[in-house]
Design an enzyme around this catalytic site. Structure first.
Site, PDB file in Angstrom:
ATOM      1  N   ARG A 151     -14.551  12.597  -0.413  1.00  0.00           N
ATOM      2  CA  ARG A 151     -13.314  13.327  -0.141  1.00  0.00           C
ATOM      3  C   ARG A 151     -12.801  14.037  -1.391  1.00  0.00           C
ATOM      4  O   ARG A 151     -12.352  15.190  -1.332  1.00  0.00           O
ATOM      5  CB  ARG A 151     -12.254  12.367   0.412  1.00  0.00           C
ATOM      6  CG  ARG A 151     -12.533  11.914   1.843  1.00  0.00           C
ATOM      7  CD  ARG A 151     -11.517  10.897   2.318  1.00  0.00           C
ATOM      8  NE  ARG A 151     -11.698   9.610   1.639  1.00  0.00           N
ATOM      9  CZ  ARG A 151     -10.812   8.616   1.675  1.00  0.00           C
ATOM     10  NH1 ARG A 151      -9.666   8.777   2.317  1.00  0.00           N
ATOM     11  NH2 ARG A 151     -11.053   7.482   1.059  1.00  0.00           N
ATOM     12  N   GLU A 164      -1.086  10.273   4.747  1.00  0.00           N
ATOM     13  CA  GLU A 164      -2.207  10.015   3.856  1.00  0.00           C
ATOM     14  C   GLU A 164      -2.259  11.180   2.873  1.00  0.00           C
ATOM     15  O   GLU A 164      -2.550  12.320   3.249  1.00  0.00           O
ATOM     16  CB  GLU A 164      -3.524   9.933   4.656  1.00  0.00           C
ATOM     17  CG  GLU A 164      -3.607   8.771   5.634  1.00  0.00           C
ATOM     18  CD  GLU A 164      -3.877   7.440   4.943  1.00  0.00           C
ATOM     19  OE1 GLU A 164      -4.433   7.454   3.821  1.00  0.00           O
ATOM     20  OE2 GLU A 164      -3.520   6.399   5.529  1.00  0.00           O
ATOM     21  N   LYS A 170      -7.840  -4.098  -5.240  1.00  0.00           N
ATOM     22  CA  LYS A 170      -6.451  -4.327  -4.820  1.00  0.00           C
ATOM     23  C   LYS A 170      -6.113  -5.819  -4.874  1.00  0.00           C
ATOM     24  O   LYS A 170      -5.058  -6.215  -5.391  1.00  0.00           O
ATOM     25  CB  LYS A 170      -6.225  -3.805  -3.396  1.00  0.00           C
ATOM     26  CG  LYS A 170      -6.057  -2.310  -3.292  1.00  0.00           C
ATOM     27  CD  LYS A 170      -5.602  -1.930  -1.887  1.00  0.00           C
ATOM     28  CE  LYS A 170      -5.204  -0.465  -1.817  1.00  0.00           C
ATOM     29  NZ  LYS A 170      -4.540  -0.114  -0.560  1.00  0.00           N
ATOM     30  N   ASP A 173       0.868  -1.172   0.000  1.00  0.00           N
ATOM     31  CA  ASP A 173       0.000   0.000   0.000  1.00  0.00           C
ATOM     32  C   ASP A 173       0.910   1.230   0.000  1.00  0.00           C
ATOM     33  O   ASP A 173       2.107   1.132   0.327  1.00  0.00           O
ATOM     34  CB  ASP A 173      -0.888  -0.044   1.247  1.00  0.00           C
ATOM     35  CG  ASP A 173      -1.771   1.182   1.379  1.00  0.00           C
ATOM     36  OD1 ASP A 173      -2.296   1.643   0.348  1.00  0.00           O
ATOM     37  OD2 ASP A 173      -1.924   1.682   2.504  1.00  0.00           O
ATOM     38  N   SER A 210      -2.546   1.250  -4.526  1.00  0.00           N
ATOM     39  CA  SER A 210      -3.029   2.235  -3.564  1.00  0.00           C
ATOM     40  C   SER A 210      -4.464   2.656  -3.846  1.00  0.00           C
ATOM     41  O   SER A 210      -4.888   2.737  -5.004  1.00  0.00           O
ATOM     42  CB  SER A 210      -2.117   3.471  -3.609  1.00  0.00           C
ATOM     43  OG  SER A 210      -2.643   4.528  -2.825  1.00  0.00           O
ATOM     44  N   GLY A 211      -5.184   2.949  -2.784  1.00  0.00           N
ATOM     45  CA  GLY A 211      -6.493   3.580  -2.904  1.00  0.00           C
ATOM     46  C   GLY A 211      -6.365   5.081  -3.046  1.00  0.00           C
ATOM     47  O   GLY A 211      -7.362   5.797  -3.050  1.00  0.00           O
ATOM     48  N   ASN A 237      -9.194  -1.386   3.692  1.00  0.00           N
ATOM     49  CA  ASN A 237      -9.257  -1.707   2.263  1.00  0.00           C
ATOM     50  C   ASN A 237      -8.066  -2.538   1.792  1.00  0.00           C
ATOM     51  O   ASN A 237      -8.016  -2.970   0.642  1.00  0.00           O
ATOM     52  CB  ASN A 237      -9.370  -0.427   1.420  1.00  0.00           C
ATOM     53  CG  ASN A 237      -8.134   0.449   1.518  1.00  0.00           C
ATOM     54  OD1 ASN A 237      -7.512   0.537   2.565  1.00  0.00           O
ATOM     55  ND2 ASN A 237      -7.781   1.106   0.424  1.00  0.00           N
ATOM     56  N   ASP A 277      -0.179   4.935   1.171  1.00  0.00           N
ATOM     57  CA  ASP A 277      -0.391   5.850   2.290  1.00  0.00           C
ATOM     58  C   ASP A 277      -0.228   5.157   3.632  1.00  0.00           C
ATOM     59  O   ASP A 277      -0.822   4.096   3.892  1.00  0.00           O
ATOM     60  CB  ASP A 277      -1.790   6.460   2.195  1.00  0.00           C
ATOM     61  CG  ASP A 277      -1.980   7.268   0.917  1.00  0.00           C
ATOM     62  OD1 ASP A 277      -1.450   8.382   0.851  1.00  0.00           O
ATOM     63  OD2 ASP A 277      -2.627   6.746  -0.017  1.00  0.00           O
TER      64      ASP A 277
END
Length: 398
Positions: free
Chosen positions: A232, A196, A320, A187, A275-276, A346, A189
């Site tokens: 967001r 983040e 992912k 991942d 990554s998200g 996640n 962040d």
């Protein structure tokens, strides 16, 4: 005629020629075969163990043992011997083995006692202990075995409960796949980097508190990731592209991240960031660190301004996991040979797919559900779970 297995243990101060003298005496004994062997030297005490099979020759073991006792006395060593039944040896050789890795800023006697008490309670026996660090005792690896009564899920639960206090404890099955990992998926962040990114962007856009609250709830699994991402990103509308580059140029990498990637690359691992977050950042991380793959969400930017939307498929938890499988298949790597590292809810599907899924400095819910969790300052501490020693890391990292 039943097989005569003799276990020889020689101990004392190490010196050149001990192994040569012992094996020479065995070689001169008709029908004597070495079935098992192990030798360790610890500051500067030596322990040499040999399992001898004398079932094929006509010689008695008595002359050999007498000669070995005499040789040990000459070398000022202590020698013990005992008879081992073939059935006992076969059962011990066939049982399941696991590796328990204990990590901490200092692994003290209290931590070792806690771990070993859990092992006893779960019917596991320590067969080998190795120190993986230099100087201070910061990482210890235990090879454990069981006669079949071991409940590995119970053992993991109890050992993981010890983690996060003074030490972290990881359990892996000792197999070829533990030593033959070939792909590491991370991942971004709060894993590969310390922040983040979306929270940093929100701070520049003047909506920091609102976005941080949504991020925290999403990473803890309290909110649907796709919905929280849309909410967001909408708050970032109007942010200029220059702000993204400013954030990237000031991103603090997690301690040990560069070193870990450098060592993995030199060992021939394939590496990926999934990554998200946003592709704008993962693409640059890929180039900066020399990663092989980078996947994230595409933040829509028109005329140099963030529109408040993303485009393309959203990289959520399920995506992912899917991407991890796709990379492994493309590289011809089995899932057992994959390591996945993440910190948020996640990341759980991805961690569950990998042969070794590691929750790194993770949220509470993730720690509870992940197979392994590590709360260490350095991301390169994960290399200990591959069995690498600190000396080997320094040699490879160069």
């Amino acid at each position: 005629m039943p097989k005569r297995l003799i276990l020889i243990t020689m101990s004392g101060q190490d010196r050149p020629g001990v192994f040569a003298a012992v094996t020479d005496l065995i070689a001169q004994t008709d029908g004597a075969r070495i079935r098992d062997i192990e030798m360790t030297v610890t500051h500067p005490q030596m322990v040499l163990t040999l399992l001898l099979d004398l079932s094929t020759g006509d010689s008695s073991e008595k002359p050999l043992i007498k000669d070995l006792l005499f040789a040990a006395k000459e070398m000022e060593l202590h020698l013990d011997f005992s008879v081992v039944r073939e059935g006992d040896y076969r059962r011990k050789s066939a049982h399941n083995r696991y590796v328990v890795t204990i990590l901490g800023s200092h692994v003290d006697a209290a931590a070792l006692a806690q771990v070993s008490k859990v092992l006893v309670k779960c019917h596991a026996n320590i067969e080998r202990i190795s120190k993986l660090t230099q100087g201070e005792l910061r990482c210890v690896e235990l090879l454990i075995g069981s006669d079949g009564q071991l409940d590995i899920r119970l053992l993991k639960r109890q050992l993981l409960q010890l983690g996060g206090k003074n030490v972290d404890v990881a359990v892996q099955k000792e197999s070829l796949y533990r030593r033959a990992k070939r792909l590491v998926v991370m991942d971004m962040d709060s894993t590969l980097i310390q922040v983040e990114v979306i929270d940093e962007l929100a701070r520049l856009a003047g909506v920091g508190e609102q976005v941080s609250e949504i991020t925290e709830r999403a990473m803890n699994g309290e909110l649907d990731f796709k919905q929280s991402l849309a909410a967001r990103v909408a708050l970032l509308k109007g942010l200029r592209q220059e702000a993204l580059m400013d954030i990237y140029q000031n991103i603090p990498f997690t301690n040990g991240a560069r070193n870990m990637v450098r060592i993995l690359r030199r060992l021939g691992f394939r590496t990926a960031v999934i990554s998200g977050g946003f592709q704008f950042f993962t693409d640059r991380l890929k180039e900066d660190l020399g990663l092989d793959y980078a996947y994230a969400n595409q933040l829509e930017i028109v005329d140099g301004v963030v529109t408040g939307r993303t485009s393309g498929v959203v990289v959520d938890g399920e995506r992912k996991a899917q991407l991890l499988e796709e990379i492994a298949e493309r590289e011809g790597i089995t899932l057992d040979q994959v390591i996945a590292i993440g910190d948020g809810a996640n990341d759980l599907p991805m961690l569950g797919k990998a042969g070794l899924g590691i929750a790194f400095n993770a949220k509470a819910r993730v720690r509870e559900q992940a197979d392994t969790h590590i709360n260490q300052q350095g991301l390169d501490s994960i290399l200990y779970l591959l069995g690498l020693s600190e000396r080997e890391m320094e040699e490879i990292g160069g």
